[in-house]
Structures are given as C-alpha cells and as structure tokens.
Design a protein around this motif. Structure first.
Motif: not given
Ligand SMILES: N[C@@H](CCC(=O)N[C@@H](CS)C(=O)NCC(=O)O)C(=O)O
Length: 226
Positions: A198-206
C-alpha cells in the motif's frame, strides 16, 4: 464502499501530509475516490480556497460534500468512519500515548526540514536536535516490525515521511542525520514500511522529489539568507 461522487482528495504529488491520507485510504481498501492535484506553491484553485479557507493547504478530504482539513484529523476521521483495519487502539491511554508521540513527530519534521534549508551554525544546531529526536523514535520502534506492531498503525502513517523524505533531504543538503548504524531499528522499520504494497504504491518518484527539494531549498535559503 463509497462511490467517487462521495469522496474527493485535494492533494499535491510530493506532500507527505497528502501521502498520509492516500496510505490510509489504501489500507482501508478505499480505491474509489477522485484525486485532484493542486498547484499549492503557485496557483491554488478556487476550490481549495473555498474548502480550506483557514489554512489554504492540502490535503483536504471531501466526504459526502463535507470538507475536512489537516492530515492527522483526516486520518482519524477515516479511521472512525471505515472501521476495517483500525489504526488506533481502543484503550484511551494507549491512544493518547500514540497521539502525543505523533505530535512529537511533527516537531521532528519541522526540525528535519529546517536542517535541509538552514546554513552554518544554525544548521549544525538543528541537525543535532533532529538526531536527538530521532533517538526517541529509535527507542519506540526497537524490536518491532512496525510502530503498530505486526501491522501498520497510526504512528507508522504519521512518521512515514522519515523513511523516504529524510534521506532525500540529507542528499539535497549534504548532511547526515539518519545513520543506520546509530538507528538500526528505524532503518529496519523504513525497509519494512517502504516494501509494504500500500505504501509502495503511493510514494513520489525519487528523482523528481530530489529536484523539487533542491529547488525548494534554493528558494527558502535565498529568502532567509539573501
Ligand atoms: N499541518 C498540515 C500541513 C499541510 C501542508 O503543509 N501542506 C502543504 C503541502 S506539503 C501546503 O498545502 N502548502 C501550501 C501553503 O503552505 O500555502 C497537515 O498536516 O495537513
């Protein structure tokens, strides 16, 4: 399940406060919502100003036409409205302890952000206090997979920014705060947190986030230090 008419989130792609709300919606299995991207830095929409006239900030969640502002308030609202995957314990004392720890997390956030843009002695001082504050987080997480125990809880959401934003800020400002040798509990937690689906899916592109904070840093330092 809500339909999209009922749930709308006003956000900003790199905002850790908006991420909190998206993570919680994800944990609750709520996918059917409308996401509206706001240009919070240069061009706030009339809708944002109308829905959050006091702070004029994102996130704003609109549920059945009613707006709710402030990420921690929104997270609690979602937790109380959708009862599956509870984030906070029932016990009033345990709940109070978690909420006050989350508040401490906001102090840490403000200090870590200042460590990113400040200079010289001021920066040294704030880096030092950020490291001391991080030590308290280390004591809390040591020996646990998540702050919530075996599954993600309220504190994981509140402190989630530490796992991916703090390293970005360190990179942008050429400073060291989050040393995995000194903070092994936080390092392990960050790994667990960032690999949660769930977290992985909503992270900004680094890469984009690094560029964004390089620009923010340059902008803030030019105002503060001229
Ligand atoms: N305490 C607020 C902070 C929200 C916040 O600072 N949002 C930023 C985006 S990261 C924003 O909308 N800034 C616009 C502004 O400061 O005018 C929360 O937890 O929701």
């Amino acid at each position: 399940m809500e339909n999209s008419e009922e749930l709308k989130l006003l956000g900003f792609w790199v905002s850790p406060f908006v991420a909190r709300v998206e993570w919680v919606l994800g944990l609750k299995g709520i996918k059917d919502y409308v996401y509206v991207e706001e240009d919070v830095l240069y061009n706030k929409s009339p809708l944002l100003l109308q829905l959050n006239p006091v702070h004029k900030k994102v996130p704003v969640l609109v549920h059945k036409g009613k707006p709710i502002a402030e990420s921690e308030v929104i997270v609690k609202y979602i937790d109380e409205t959708w009862k599956n995957y509870p984030l906070l314990p029932q016990d009033p004392y345990e709940k109070a302890r978690i909420l006050s720890f989350a508040k401490f997390g906001d102090t840490l956030y403000a200090d870590a952000f200042k460590a990113m843009w400040s200079r010289g002695e001021e920066q040294e001082k704030v880096v030092k206090s950020t490291i001391e504050e991080l030590q308290k987080i280390e004591e809390e997480i040591k020996g646990r997979k998540f702050f919530g125990g075996e599954s993600l809880g309220y504190l994981d959401i509140a402190l989630g920014w530490i796992s991916y934003l703090l390293p970005i800020w360190e990179e942008v400002a050429f400073i060291k705060i989050f040393d995995p040798i000194k903070f092994p509990g936080i390092a392990l937690w960050a790994e667990n947190f960032l690999s949660h689906p769930v977290i992985k899916e909503k992270l900004p592109p680094k890469d984009r986030a690094v560029e964004y904070f390089q620009e923010r840093r340059a902008f803030i330092t030019s105002i503060i230090y001229g």
